[in-house]
Design an enzyme around this catalytic site. Sequence first.
Site, PDB file in Angstrom:
ATOM      1  N   ASP A 264       0.811  -1.217   0.000  1.00 17.72           N
ATOM      2  CA  ASP A 264       0.000   0.000   0.000  1.00 17.72           C
ATOM      3  C   ASP A 264       0.843   1.265   0.000  1.00 17.72           C
ATOM      4  O   ASP A 264       0.321   2.363  -0.201  1.00 17.72           O
ATOM      5  CB  ASP A 264      -0.922  -0.004   1.232  1.00 17.72           C
ATOM      6  CG  ASP A 264      -2.002   1.067   1.146  1.00 17.72           C
ATOM      7  OD1 ASP A 264      -2.539   1.278   0.056  1.00 17.72           O
ATOM      8  OD2 ASP A 264      -2.309   1.687   2.187  1.00 17.72           O
ATOM      9  N   SER A 285      -7.595   5.569   0.333  1.00 20.50           N
ATOM     10  CA  SER A 285      -7.868   4.280  -0.288  1.00 20.50           C
ATOM     11  C   SER A 285      -9.319   3.889  -0.059  1.00 20.50           C
ATOM     12  O   SER A 285      -9.843   4.034   1.049  1.00 20.50           O
ATOM     13  CB  SER A 285      -6.954   3.196   0.315  1.00 20.50           C
ATOM     14  OG  SER A 285      -5.613   3.591   0.276  1.00 20.50           O
ATOM     15  N   GLN A 335      -5.938  -1.367  -6.576  1.00 22.20           N
ATOM     16  CA  GLN A 335      -6.541  -0.472  -5.581  1.00 22.20           C
ATOM     17  C   GLN A 335      -7.253   0.671  -6.283  1.00 22.20           C
ATOM     18  O   GLN A 335      -6.812   1.149  -7.333  1.00 22.20           O
ATOM     19  CB  GLN A 335      -5.465   0.097  -4.657  1.00 22.20           C
ATOM     20  CG  GLN A 335      -6.001   0.972  -3.537  1.00 22.20           C
ATOM     21  CD  GLN A 335      -4.875   1.494  -2.638  1.00 22.20           C
ATOM     22  OE1 GLN A 335      -4.468   2.645  -2.755  1.00 22.20           O
ATOM     23  NE2 GLN A 335      -4.372   0.651  -1.737  1.00 22.20           N
TER      24      GLN A 335
END
Length: 350
Positions: A264, A285, A335
């Site tokens: 991430d 996110s 993502q």
Amino acid sequence: MSVFAPRMGGASWSAVLVGSRCRSRFAEVMGAPGDAGGAGAGPGSGPPPPPGDLRSVLITSVLNLERLEVDLFRGQHHWVPATQHLFGGQIVGQALVAAAHAVSRDEQVHSLHCYFVRTGDPKVPVLYEVERTRTGKSFSVRSVKAIQHGKPIFTCQASFQLSQGSPVKHQFTMPTVPPPEELLTQEELIQKFLQNPNVAEGYRKRLTKIQAQDVPIDIKPVNPPDIFSSEPQEPKQLFWVRARGYIGETDMKVHCCVAAYISDYAFLGTALLPHRQYRVKFMVSLDHSMWFHAPFRADHWMLYECESPWAGGCRGLVQGRLWRRDGVLAVTCAQEGVIRVEQTPTQSKL
């Protein structure tokens, strides 16, 4: 990026780059075959670290959950971004640790799918509640809910598989890039930029703040953007990554949990590269997915290939691939996140 991280700098290298202690016995519980929460050998079961090398903080602290009940765990925070919101990779990694406690030693994670649903609070621990959704002959599914202040902030489903052979195999080809030994670390690049007397004071402060952060990841960008330019760039970036410290040969679930944390970092920032003239007001996110393809060591250098095929409607989509140094595709990531910018382009950093 961090889980709900409002207000950052411009869509520049500082925004592109920034995107988590607890006491349970990660190694012991993960290494208890046959136990209700056993999930294979943990870090403590492998060979000792080389002389002078420290255990990775990601294993000893960040991903070391405290077991409160059979399927209930508590996690603390090691690194909190400058935004003072929880880092999304920490929540994904800790949730996968909790799920891994609820499967057998021989089952390995092959995919996970997550949603960030509320702002994370760095002042209080996170509770992870595991549901044993299905246990089959080949595949098992575990659902995890991360809770703060009595409400879910994050949900995740992870699927585990017993090893199975197949003649159906293929993969993309790893990009050709310089090896990590020939590249500067993120800290060395920032130090190099700070030596330029023409850097604007506000930007200098942001770079100094990034430099001071205790991020448990080693990063070597392959193609760092020119921080003195606001010219649009192709939405692609490459960097070598690894966990700091020693993890060693151990259950692959351990390395997958570490990779979930690493994946991430700086990921959503890839979508900003074509839009560097704008100042980022808000970037968070929304979801995060991973697919695990082949064994790897998260404390060895891996190439993180990131690209953004689309952005629009205040959202950006990013895709990533983690490559082993020998060219094997180890992990695929995806993502989507919210990206809101000020409509007025930013001023020069010089």
